[in-house]
Design a protein around this motif. Structure first.
Motif, short mmCIF file in Angstrom:
data_model
loop_
_atom_site.label_atom_id
_atom_site.label_comp_id
_atom_site.label_asym_id
_atom_site.label_seq_id
_atom_site.Cartn_x
_atom_site.Cartn_y
_atom_site.Cartn_z
N ASP A 15 35.60 15.41 30.16
CA ASP A 15 36.09 14.84 30.22
C ASP A 15 36.54 13.15 29.63
OD1 ASP A 15 39.10 14.77 31.47
OD2 ASP A 15 38.70 15.02 33.95
N GLU A 16 37.72 13.01 29.16
CA GLU A 16 37.43 11.78 28.42
C GLU A 16 38.33 11.17 28.80
OE1 GLU A 16 36.22 10.50 25.57
OE2 GLU A 16 34.53 11.88 25.54
N GLU A 17 38.88 11.90 29.20
CA GLU A 17 40.25 11.15 29.67
C GLU A 17 40.34 10.40 31.61
OE1 GLU A 17 44.75 11.54 31.52
OE2 GLU A 17 44.27 13.04 30.59
N MET A 18 39.83 11.15 31.72
CA MET A 18 38.55 10.52 32.85
C MET A 18 37.63 9.14 32.80
SD MET A 18 38.43 10.45 36.47
CE MET A 18 37.63 10.71 37.64
N TYR A 19 36.64 9.61 31.67
CA TYR A 19 35.79 8.29 31.18
C TYR A 19 36.08 7.48 30.90
CZ TYR A 19 31.79 7.32 28.99
OH TYR A 19 30.33 6.58 27.84
N ASP A 20 37.76 7.50 29.85
CA ASP A 20 38.62 6.41 29.18
C ASP A 20 38.43 5.40 30.49
OD1 ASP A 20 37.33 7.44 26.75
OD2 ASP A 20 39.95 7.79 26.04
N LEU A 21 38.51 6.08 31.87
CA LEU A 21 39.36 4.44 32.80
C LEU A 21 38.15 3.99 32.67
CD1 LEU A 21 42.49 7.10 34.92
CD2 LEU A 21 41.98 4.88 32.98
N VAL A 22 36.75 4.49 33.51
CA VAL A 22 35.23 4.40 33.79
C VAL A 22 34.91 3.28 32.91
CG1 VAL A 22 32.92 4.88 34.11
CG2 VAL A 22 35.03 5.74 35.67
N ARG A 23 35.47 4.08 31.04
CA ARG A 23 35.40 3.50 30.27
C ARG A 23 35.63 1.58 30.19
NH1 ARG A 23 33.87 5.46 24.51
NH2 ARG A 23 34.13 7.75 25.37
N GLU A 24 36.69 1.98 30.37
CA GLU A 24 37.75 0.21 30.29
C GLU A 24 37.48 -0.07 31.55
OE1 GLU A 24 42.04 -1.05 31.37
OE2 GLU A 24 41.63 0.99 32.30
N GLY A 25 35.99 -0.20 32.45
CA GLY A 25 36.02 -0.98 33.72
C GLY A 25 34.68 -1.31 33.21
N VAL A 26 33.54 -0.33 32.67
CA VAL A 26 32.72 -1.09 32.09
C VAL A 26 32.96 -2.23 30.49
CG1 VAL A 26 30.19 -0.18 30.53
CG2 VAL A 26 31.51 1.13 32.56
N VAL A 27 33.67 -1.52 29.37
CA VAL A 27 33.25 -3.11 28.43
C VAL A 27 34.03 -4.11 29.55
CG1 VAL A 27 35.47 -4.03 27.02
CG2 VAL A 27 34.04 -0.77 26.99
N ILE A 28 34.97 -4.23 30.57
CA ILE A 28 35.69 -5.49 30.64
C ILE A 28 34.32 -6.14 31.90
CG2 ILE A 28 37.20 -6.83 32.47
CD1 ILE A 28 39.16 -4.52 31.94
N PHE A 29 33.34 -5.53 33.08
CA PHE A 29 32.46 -5.79 33.23
C PHE A 29 31.35 -6.55 31.49
CE2 PHE A 29 33.46 -2.93 36.96
CZ PHE A 29 33.96 -4.31 37.44
N THR A 30 31.54 -5.68 31.19
CA THR A 30 30.26 -5.78 30.00
C THR A 30 31.01 -7.78 29.23
OG1 THR A 30 29.37 -4.42 29.51
CG2 THR A 30 28.86 -5.50 27.98
N GLY A 31 32.08 -7.47 29.06
CA GLY A 31 32.29 -8.78 28.36
C GLY A 31 32.32 -9.96 29.68
N ALA A 32 32.33 -9.51 30.59
CA ALA A 32 32.73 -10.68 31.16
C ALA A 32 31.77 -11.44 31.21
CB ALA A 32 33.20 -10.36 33.01
N MET A 33 30.52 -10.83 31.67
CA MET A 33 29.11 -10.90 32.07
C MET A 33 28.65 -11.89 30.54
SD MET A 33 26.74 -8.35 33.85
CE MET A 33 26.94 -7.03 32.72
N ALA A 34 29.34 -11.23 29.32
CA ALA A 34 28.70 -11.94 28.03
C ALA A 34 29.42 -13.82 27.86
CB ALA A 34 28.48 -10.81 26.98
N LYS A 35 29.87 -13.65 28.63
CA LYS A 35 30.45 -14.65 29.05
C LYS A 35 29.88 -15.91 29.03
CE LYS A 35 35.01 -13.21 29.12
NZ LYS A 35 36.51 -13.12 30.31
N HIS A 36 28.80 -15.50 30.31
CA HIS A 36 27.41 -16.22 30.95
C HIS A 36 26.98 -16.57 30.03
CE1 HIS A 36 31.09 -16.37 34.43
NE2 HIS A 36 31.06 -15.41 34.29
N LEU A 37 26.73 -16.08 29.11
CA LEU A 37 25.13 -15.92 28.24
C LEU A 37 25.31 -17.80 27.82
CD1 LEU A 37 25.08 -12.18 27.69
CD2 LEU A 37 23.62 -13.69 29.41
N GLY A 38 24.06 -18.15 26.90
CA GLY A 38 24.18 -18.74 26.46
C GLY A 38 24.55 -18.15 24.89
N LYS A 39 25.48 -19.45 24.22
CA LYS A 39 26.08 -19.49 23.14
C LYS A 39 24.69 -18.90 21.75
CE LYS A 39 26.50 -23.58 21.81
NZ LYS A 39 28.08 -24.83 20.85
N ASP A 40 23.51 -19.20 21.92
CA ASP A 40 22.21 -18.84 21.28
C ASP A 40 21.12 -18.11 21.66
OD1 ASP A 40 22.83 -20.45 19.39
OD2 ASP A 40 21.83 -22.32 20.79
#
Length: 96
Positions: A34-59
């Motif tokens: 069910d790609e439509e339902m999956y895309d809503l979850v994927r959106e959240g996972v992308v946002i959380f992944t990006g939020a966590m990556a912001k806290h990593l050191g640039k190296d």
């Protein structure tokens, strides 16, 4: 729910990054019936992944890995997922 997740990430970033990155990466690699339902979850996972990556050191090599994963997710046909990726990529690019 996304705002609550981001707040948890900002509050506990050092404790949960190593735990959640593999879970989120694994989820982004999945295909769903069910790609439509999956895309809503994927959106959240992308946002959380990006939020966590912001806290990593640039190296940190994980930043490069996250950027590559997010670029791969851009192939998704969902506009909401593509927008989530684009909003996460710009802060990570300045970390390089």
């Amino acid at each position: 729910m996304i705002n609550a997740g981001i707040l948890i990430i900002y509050k506990h970033r050092r404790d949960i990054v190593s735990l959640l990155f593999p879970i989120f990466e694994n989820y982004l690699n999945k295909k769903a019936s069910d790609e439509e339902m999956y895309d809503l979850v994927r959106e959240g996972v992308v946002i959380f992944t990006g939020a966590m990556a912001k806290h990593l050191g640039k190296d940190d090599p994980k930043v490069h890995s996250v950027v590559e994963k997010l670029l791969g997710v851009l192939n998704t046909h969902s506009e909401v997922v593509q927008r989530a990726v684009s909003s996460c990529l710009s802060p990570l690019m300045s970390s390089k």
